[in-house]
Design a protein around this motif. Sequence first.
Motif, PDB file in Angstrom:
ATOM      1  N   VAL A 271      58.472  -3.622   0.425  1.00  0.00           N
ATOM      2  CA  VAL A 271      57.554  -4.405  -0.414  1.00  0.00           C
ATOM      3  C   VAL A 271      57.406  -3.745  -1.783  1.00  0.00           C
ATOM      4  N   HIS A 272      57.312  -2.423  -1.754  1.00  0.00           N
ATOM      5  CA  HIS A 272      57.113  -1.670  -2.989  1.00  0.00           C
ATOM      6  C   HIS A 272      58.291  -1.847  -3.953  1.00  0.00           C
ATOM      7  N   ALA A 273      59.494  -2.047  -3.375  1.00  0.00           N
ATOM      8  CA  ALA A 273      60.687  -2.178  -4.231  1.00  0.00           C
ATOM      9  C   ALA A 273      60.914  -3.603  -4.723  1.00  0.00           C
ATOM     10  N   LEU A 274      60.102  -4.552  -4.240  1.00  0.00           N
ATOM     11  CA  LEU A 274      60.322  -5.961  -4.592  1.00  0.00           C
ATOM     12  C   LEU A 274      60.281  -6.261  -6.096  1.00  0.00           C
ATOM     13  N   PRO A 275      59.342  -5.685  -6.864  1.00  0.00           N
ATOM     14  CA  PRO A 275      59.320  -6.011  -8.303  1.00  0.00           C
ATOM     15  C   PRO A 275      60.653  -5.749  -9.004  1.00  0.00           C
ATOM     16  N   LEU A 276      61.419  -4.802  -8.478  1.00  0.00           N
ATOM     17  CA  LEU A 276      62.711  -4.476  -9.089  1.00  0.00           C
ATOM     18  C   LEU A 276      63.694  -5.630  -9.028  1.00  0.00           C
ATOM     19  N   THR A 277      63.523  -6.481  -8.033  1.00  0.00           N
ATOM     20  CA  THR A 277      64.478  -7.571  -7.850  1.00  0.00           C
ATOM     21  C   THR A 277      64.162  -8.770  -8.755  1.00  0.00           C
TER      22      THR A 277
ATOM     23  N   ALA B 240      63.629 -10.747 -12.244  1.00  0.00           N
ATOM     24  CA  ALA B 240      64.130 -10.675 -13.620  1.00  0.00           C
ATOM     25  C   ALA B 240      62.956 -10.463 -14.576  1.00  0.00           C
ATOM     26  N   PRO B 241      63.156  -9.637 -15.629  1.00  0.00           N
ATOM     27  CA  PRO B 241      62.053  -9.357 -16.560  1.00  0.00           C
ATOM     28  C   PRO B 241      61.377 -10.606 -17.113  1.00  0.00           C
ATOM     29  N   ILE B 242      62.157 -11.625 -17.400  1.00  0.00           N
ATOM     30  CA  ILE B 242      61.575 -12.842 -17.967  1.00  0.00           C
ATOM     31  C   ILE B 242      60.638 -13.511 -16.955  1.00  0.00           C
ATOM     32  N   ALA B 243      61.009 -13.429 -15.660  1.00  0.00           N
ATOM     33  CA  ALA B 243      60.162 -13.999 -14.611  1.00  0.00           C
ATOM     34  C   ALA B 243      58.915 -13.147 -14.413  1.00  0.00           C
ATOM     35  N   VAL B 244      59.050 -11.831 -14.587  1.00  0.00           N
ATOM     36  CA  VAL B 244      57.883 -10.951 -14.481  1.00  0.00           C
ATOM     37  C   VAL B 244      56.871 -11.329 -15.555  1.00  0.00           C
ATOM     38  N   GLY B 245      57.365 -11.495 -16.783  1.00  0.00           N
ATOM     39  CA  GLY B 245      56.482 -11.880 -17.887  1.00  0.00           C
ATOM     40  C   GLY B 245      55.798 -13.214 -17.618  1.00  0.00           C
ATOM     41  N   ALA B 246      56.572 -14.187 -17.114  1.00  0.00           N
ATOM     42  CA  ALA B 246      56.010 -15.519 -16.838  1.00  0.00           C
ATOM     43  C   ALA B 246      54.946 -15.436 -15.740  1.00  0.00           C
TER      44      ALA B 246
ATOM     45  N   HIS C 275      56.345  -3.207 -12.814  1.00  0.00           N
ATOM     46  CA  HIS C 275      57.744  -3.602 -12.669  1.00  0.00           C
ATOM     47  C   HIS C 275      58.661  -2.407 -12.408  1.00  0.00           C
ATOM     48  N   TRP C 276      58.420  -1.279 -13.110  1.00  0.00           N
ATOM     49  CA  TRP C 276      59.413  -0.215 -13.109  1.00  0.00           C
ATOM     50  C   TRP C 276      59.061   1.033 -12.323  1.00  0.00           C
ATOM     51  N   THR C 277      57.822   1.161 -11.834  1.00  0.00           N
ATOM     52  CA  THR C 277      57.497   2.336 -11.019  1.00  0.00           C
ATOM     53  C   THR C 277      58.395   2.418  -9.769  1.00  0.00           C
ATOM     54  N   PRO C 278      58.682   1.302  -9.099  1.00  0.00           N
ATOM     55  CA  PRO C 278      59.578   1.392  -7.926  1.00  0.00           C
ATOM     56  C   PRO C 278      60.936   2.007  -8.255  1.00  0.00           C
ATOM     57  N   PHE C 279      61.443   1.748  -9.463  1.00  0.00           N
ATOM     58  CA  PHE C 279      62.730   2.343  -9.851  1.00  0.00           C
ATOM     59  C   PHE C 279      62.622   3.867  -9.876  1.00  0.00           C
TER      60      PHE C 279
END
Lengths: 65, 290
Positions: B105-111, B113-119, B163-167
């Motif tokens: 679950v924690h790694a999900l934000p990585l999958t 797309a940045p544009i979708a994260v913003g939206a 978005h990027w902490t999981p990375f």
Amino acid sequence: MTRTQKPPRRGFLPMETNLFDRIFIGVVLFVAIHLLWMRFVEQYIPLTVATILSVVLMYVIAKWG
Amino acid sequence: MRSNRTAWGLLAPTLLVLGFAGLLPFFYVVYVGFFDWNVFSKTGDLVWAGANNYRRLVFDTEFLAALKRGIVFTLWTVTLEMVLGMALAQLLMREFKGKSFFRAVHALPLTVAPIAVGATWRLMTIPGLGPLPYYLRRIGIDYNIGRYAGQAFATTVLMDVWHWTPFVTLTLLAGLTALPREPFEQAMVDGANRWQILRHLTLPMLRPVILTALFLRIMDALRIVDEVWMLTGGGPGTATRYVGIHVWRVVFPKTDYGYGSAMSVLLLYFTIVLCWLLLTAITQARRETD
């Protein structure tokens, strides 16, 4: 046929550097000098002087840095 | 001689791709930075401008403000991501119930797309529609990123951290997993506490991995565009107008490609210098402690 890289050495710069490091530092300073010159000095002294100074500095760093 | 030829043959595809997809565009951008190029001008041709674009740049208060804003944004996001990432990686090294589920679950934000994260964050923060303003109003906070500059800035930082902490976590976790067990067992036998183990064993041994994650995040954060563009569009005012967005606003609506290229080259220059200074400082500090 394998060419060996020259080992890092210590010149007047406060760190051990190889030739690539010294060229890199030279290029970084070249750009920084030009930007600062354009911002603060160019109204009194032309940019060509900065270019000459930067090239000399690059050579000095590459040779003795 | 033969093995040399084989080696070059094997390297050739990579070198070709790197040359065409990396070096060629880079040198082209540097080249265009020395020209005035407006496609809607009379001829639409490149006109030699020498250092004029850079001369204009060092007096451009909007660009310099955007650069400063981008650096502050980077300092906040990268610091938070590194600290949180390290804490989560340490947590995931332990055994607990639901660990695999949490990791997935924690790694999900990585999958995403940045544009979708913003939206998605935009939907969450719209006053009168999103859950964030709704719940914050219930505890007495008037949350409106279209009106308050500080809140908009903090939200872009939060979004990037989310978005990027999981990375960072996964990178550090891979490094932690690869560390040998013996020094840690020895330290525990010698009576070292958790802080001492972290300070004198984990962090020094993990240094190459930490540096890799740190530099990737710095480079990424400095050139952020799409997420922030979707969330705030650079506003309110210029509160979240980071360099990437500033370049976009100058290049595309005004088609000022020469000036845009000069800005991009200068951003790259600052990124490289920042990473190099950081690497040198860390290496020197490490040598002094050794």
